[in-house]
Design a protein around this motif. Structure first.
Motif, short mmCIF file in Angstrom:
data_model
loop_
_atom_site.label_atom_id
_atom_site.label_comp_id
_atom_site.label_asym_id
_atom_site.label_seq_id
_atom_site.Cartn_x
_atom_site.Cartn_y
_atom_site.Cartn_z
N PHE A 209 -45.82 42.57 -13.42
CA PHE A 209 -46.72 43.28 -14.33
C PHE A 209 -47.46 44.37 -13.57
O PHE A 209 -47.56 44.31 -12.34
CB PHE A 209 -47.73 42.30 -14.94
N PRO A 210 -48.03 45.34 -14.28
CA PRO A 210 -48.90 46.32 -13.62
C PRO A 210 -50.14 45.58 -13.08
O PRO A 210 -50.35 44.40 -13.39
CB PRO A 210 -49.30 47.26 -14.76
N SER A 211 -50.98 46.29 -12.33
CA SER A 211 -52.15 45.61 -11.75
C SER A 211 -53.31 45.49 -12.75
O SER A 211 -54.15 44.61 -12.62
CB SER A 211 -52.62 46.36 -10.50
N SER A 212 -53.32 46.37 -13.76
CA SER A 212 -54.46 46.39 -14.67
C SER A 212 -54.03 46.27 -16.13
O SER A 212 -53.02 46.87 -16.51
CB SER A 212 -55.23 47.70 -14.46
N PRO A 213 -54.77 45.52 -16.97
CA PRO A 213 -55.99 44.76 -16.66
C PRO A 213 -55.68 43.46 -15.91
O PRO A 213 -54.85 42.66 -16.37
CB PRO A 213 -56.59 44.45 -18.04
N ALA A 214 -56.37 43.28 -14.79
CA ALA A 214 -56.12 42.12 -13.94
C ALA A 214 -56.43 40.80 -14.66
O ALA A 214 -55.80 39.78 -14.37
CB ALA A 214 -56.96 42.24 -12.67
N THR A 215 -57.38 40.84 -15.59
CA THR A 215 -57.74 39.62 -16.32
C THR A 215 -56.55 39.10 -17.14
O THR A 215 -56.49 37.92 -17.46
CB THR A 215 -58.92 39.89 -17.27
N LEU A 216 -55.63 39.98 -17.47
CA LEU A 216 -54.43 39.58 -18.22
C LEU A 216 -53.26 39.30 -17.28
O LEU A 216 -52.57 38.29 -17.41
CB LEU A 216 -54.05 40.69 -19.21
N TYR A 217 -53.04 40.22 -16.33
CA TYR A 217 -51.80 40.16 -15.57
C TYR A 217 -51.85 39.23 -14.35
O TYR A 217 -50.82 38.67 -13.96
CB TYR A 217 -51.37 41.57 -15.16
N GLU A 218 -53.03 39.04 -13.76
CA GLU A 218 -53.11 38.11 -12.62
C GLU A 218 -52.74 36.69 -13.02
O GLU A 218 -51.96 36.04 -12.31
CB GLU A 218 -54.51 38.15 -11.98
N PRO A 219 -53.27 36.19 -14.15
CA PRO A 219 -52.84 34.85 -14.57
C PRO A 219 -51.33 34.77 -14.83
O PRO A 219 -50.71 33.74 -14.58
CB PRO A 219 -53.63 34.63 -15.87
N GLY A 220 -50.76 35.85 -15.31
CA GLY A 220 -49.31 35.89 -15.52
C GLY A 220 -48.55 35.79 -14.21
O GLY A 220 -47.62 35.00 -14.07
N GLU A 221 -48.99 36.57 -13.22
CA GLU A 221 -48.35 36.53 -11.89
C GLU A 221 -48.53 35.14 -11.27
O GLU A 221 -47.62 34.60 -10.63
CB GLU A 221 -48.96 37.58 -10.95
N TYR A 222 -49.73 34.58 -11.44
CA TYR A 222 -50.00 33.24 -10.90
C TYR A 222 -48.95 32.25 -11.39
O TYR A 222 -48.34 31.53 -10.60
CB TYR A 222 -51.40 32.77 -11.33
N PHE A 223 -48.73 32.25 -12.70
CA PHE A 223 -47.81 31.26 -13.25
C PHE A 223 -46.37 31.51 -12.79
O PHE A 223 -45.64 30.56 -12.46
CB PHE A 223 -47.89 31.26 -14.78
N LEU A 224 -45.98 32.76 -12.75
CA LEU A 224 -44.60 33.07 -12.33
C LEU A 224 -44.37 32.71 -10.86
O LEU A 224 -43.26 32.36 -10.46
CB LEU A 224 -44.29 34.55 -12.57
#
Lengths: 321, 321
Positions: B20-35
């Protein structure tokens, strides 16, 4: 060439049918329920208008319009869960009428069904349409996330807010028009101008939506009045009021934002009015509308073909619901 | 031709990046975490194996494999919410580590991202791949709905259960293989046989999954032991136990299903063991496995090319996690 009203009727006639198989009914009946509530169905009609601006209406535009409406309903079902909204278009939301797990899964099958409608179009258009649809879909999710984030933040600038509502609302209106234009065979520059027309109309539409959420008639508007205020949502109105309020008004507003008192909505609205928010919002809406029309002007087709889009813009900007 | 292990390493190498792109991090960081938690990534490798069964590995199979893994993770994030599961692969689920609204939206952007990966493939394959992907995606949702429905029903037949797990689990394994085969240029009958191979392997896999959920080592399995029993899920094991239990055992089981006592899991497992559920499950798994291999046998390619699929089936059927 069909008018906005005629295209709207044609779309509704085709769309008012079952969209899912009958089984499992526990999944698909709630989906049909929500789709039957209706709504304005502006986005799919924008797609048909985008097609018609350049060419006779093509069947593929109707498939894409269906996909857009399914996608839009997917966002509504999930947004209502996130916002804990009990009413949508004056009717019970899916998670209220059924339950959260059902609403979660109903939203999920709606977006998949949207892609099933996209899959029906001619292969030659498919990659371009899929690319724009996907990009827009992800931007809408980003907008919803920013909306939730901003509700928790103390300081949100007007620029941040406009960025958020561009993603949450405008890009889907803009992309709906452009997808229709792609099917109508429009060139790249015309597509871009039409997208910008839609984007600016979208911002003007959101200014009006914020306005109606605060000052609209709940019975007509179909949502609880003051919902945004209750949830401390940063809206055009609140951000402007915070910017122009005098010391006393600002202090009162900040105390009200911290509270959950019964008269919160009423008191916030009184400050909005005292701050001249109504006129300001009207003027800002007019500014975006004018910019939108400049983009429409720049599209290289005979001006007679633009008439239905002008009708639509006027309809949107004068709606009471 | 690459082995299952080599394809798996190749896929993981390409997939272990930002999605995912870096922003918004509140959305994409949790996505990266799970993947990043990982998982077995069997489904995408099945897609590569399906391609390799008929032809050299094509870049498009890697795009489709990425789409499959994103889709699978979308289902996991949302299923974990519905099941109120706090652990997945031994790590906190998205709604536990963050919150429900975040998890809802993270799942949503994951399925959209899946379609963005699909959009990268050659236009000539796109309609066929999109059709199979969409159909499968919707069937997986139907399976999840039936799973929730059956948890509330007193009487579920073995046939109903097999229908549910076919939708919830098998069709995605089967379609992953077939999508790879389509990219590999396989003919219709070969595609069908491969799909059936995947479907039967999927059922065998689920029998094992049910088994591990009940009797597996939680530390290795990465889920809470007895989760299915706690939630009164109709599993292969429970349905068989209810069918073969004597009067006394059946009464005890039914009382246990009504209860939420601390020793519920332990007591249910004791009855399962007394009913010979372990051997029965082993035999049923072997039956489906044999049928799967008959479909693999019927595929018209040189048998040497089938070796990686046989390796994979053996790996799946002997896994402890």
């Amino acid at each position: 060439m069909l008018s906005f009203q005629e295209l709207s009727e044609q779309f509704n006639k085709g769309f008012d049918k079952s969209h899912f198989p009958s089984s499992p009914a526990t999944l698909y009946e709630p989906g049909e329920y929500f789709l039957k509530i209706g709504g304005k169905r502006i986005r799919p009609v924008l797609c048909l208008l985008g097609n018609e601006l350049f060419n006779d209406l093509h069947e593929d535009a109707i498939h894409v319009a269906g996909a857009i409406e399914l996608f839009h309903n997917f966002t509504l079902v999930h947004d209502d869960m996130m916002d804990e909204a009990s009413l949508r278009r004056g009717k019970a939301t899916v998670h209220t009428k059924y339950d959260y797990n059902t609403a979660l899964l109903v939203g999920d099958v709606m977006i998949i069904r949207a892609y099933e409608y996209l899959q029906k179009i001619q292969p030659s258009y498919l990659p371009k349409i899929l690319q724009l649809f996907n990009q827009t879909a992800r931007e809408v999710c980003e907008g919803q996330q920013l909306d939730m984030d901003y509700a928790k933040m103390d300081n949100v600038t007007m620029d941040q807010y406009i960025h958020m509502i561009t993603l949450k609302t405008s890009v889907l209106l803009a992309a709906s028009l452009e997808m229709g234009a792609i099917i109508g065979g429009a060139g790249e520059n015309n597509c871009k101008q039409l997208y910008e027309f839609g984007r600016k109309i979208g911002i003007a539409f959101q200014i009006q939506d914020d306005y109606l959420d605060a000052f609209g008639d709940a019975a007509i508007f179909g949502k609880e009045a003051g919902g945004d205020i209750k949830q401390n949502k940063k809206t055009f109105l609140l951000l402007h009021a915070l910017a122009v309020a005098n010391k006393d008004q600002k202090e009162k507003l900040e105390i009200l934002l911290e509270s959950n008192s019964e008269d919160k909505v009423e008191k916030v609205l009184a400050i909005f009015t005292a701050c001249g928010v109504k006129d300001w919002a009207e003027n800002l809406k007019a500014k975006y509308l004018q910019e939108a029309f400049e983009h429409l002007e720049a599209i290289a087709v005979m001006s007679a073909r633009k008439k239905p889009l002008i009708e639509l813009a006027n309809y949107l900007m004068n709606r009471a619901q």
